[in-house]
Design a protein around this motif. Structure first.
Motif, PDB file in Angstrom:
ATOM      1  N   UNK A  94      28.980   7.214 -18.598  1.00 31.25           N
ATOM      2  CA  UNK A  94      28.916   8.681 -18.636  1.00 31.25           C
ATOM      3  C   UNK A  94      30.139   9.293 -19.346  1.00 31.25           C
ATOM      4  N   UNK A  95      31.287   8.634 -19.224  1.00 33.15           N
ATOM      5  CA  UNK A  95      32.515   9.161 -19.804  1.00 33.15           C
ATOM      6  C   UNK A  95      32.716   8.837 -21.278  1.00 33.15           C
ATOM      7  N   UNK A  96      31.801   8.071 -21.878  1.00 31.49           N
ATOM      8  CA  UNK A  96      31.944   7.720 -23.297  1.00 31.49           C
ATOM      9  C   UNK A  96      31.842   8.962 -24.172  1.00 31.49           C
ATOM     10  N   UNK A  97      32.621   9.000 -25.210  1.00 34.53           N
ATOM     11  CA  UNK A  97      32.579  10.112 -26.163  1.00 34.53           C
ATOM     12  C   UNK A  97      31.755   9.749 -27.399  1.00 34.53           C
ATOM     13  N   UNK A  98      31.613   8.463 -27.673  1.00 34.21           N
ATOM     14  CA  UNK A  98      30.881   7.998 -28.844  1.00 34.21           C
ATOM     15  C   UNK A  98      29.855   6.948 -28.425  1.00 34.21           C
ATOM     16  N   UNK A  99      28.747   6.916 -29.152  1.00 37.26           N
ATOM     17  CA  UNK A  99      27.739   5.903 -28.889  1.00 37.26           C
ATOM     18  C   UNK A  99      28.201   4.552 -29.420  1.00 37.26           C
ATOM     19  N   UNK A 100      27.625   3.497 -28.878  1.00 37.51           N
ATOM     20  CA  UNK A 100      27.960   2.156 -29.365  1.00 37.51           C
ATOM     21  C   UNK A 100      27.497   1.982 -30.805  1.00 37.51           C
ATOM     22  N   UNK A 101      28.267   1.238 -31.548  1.00 38.96           N
ATOM     23  CA  UNK A 101      27.894   0.881 -32.906  1.00 38.96           C
ATOM     24  C   UNK A 101      26.632   0.023 -32.837  1.00 38.96           C
ATOM     25  N   UNK A 102      25.563   0.378 -33.586  1.00 40.60           N
ATOM     26  CA  UNK A 102      24.313  -0.403 -33.537  1.00 40.60           C
ATOM     27  C   UNK A 102      24.500  -1.889 -33.784  1.00 40.60           C
TER      28      UNK A 102
END
Length: 105
Positions: A94-102
């Protein structure tokens, strides 16, 4: 539970509650998962899939470390002692600011 001094409740679920506790012996803090189900024998405890999986996967850098299994035969109560983490998986996601790199998925 005389080995640990309870500090705070960290969370609760359908089958257990998690407490923050401090070891009386070394002063280190741990997460103690207290199961709501009562067990009739140590064999029943050792056959739990969660305990078997944690023991097989230990040690692994991406799996929380099971430090100790506390079973009180007279009451049937079970508590699992884990290393204390800064946050749970839900809070981390929930605290992530960026999505994971595909490419990492």
């Amino acid at each position: 539970m005389r080995k640990y001094r309870l500090i705070a409740k960290k969370g609760e679920g359908t089958f257990s509650e998690v407490l923050k506790a401090q070891s009386v012996k070394n002063g280190k803090c741990y997460a103690i998962k207290c199961m709501k189900t009562h067990f009739t024998s140590i064999e029943q405890v050792n056959n739990l899939r969660e305990i078997q999986a944690l023991r097989r996967l230990s040690p692994h850098p991406n799996v929380v470390q099971l430090e100790e299994v506390l079973y009180d035969k007279p009451t049937g109560r079970l508590a699992l002692v884990f290393e204390l983490m800064d946050m749970n998986l839900y809070e981390l996601i929930r605290g992530r600011r960026h999505h994971l790199d595909p490419q990492l998925v």
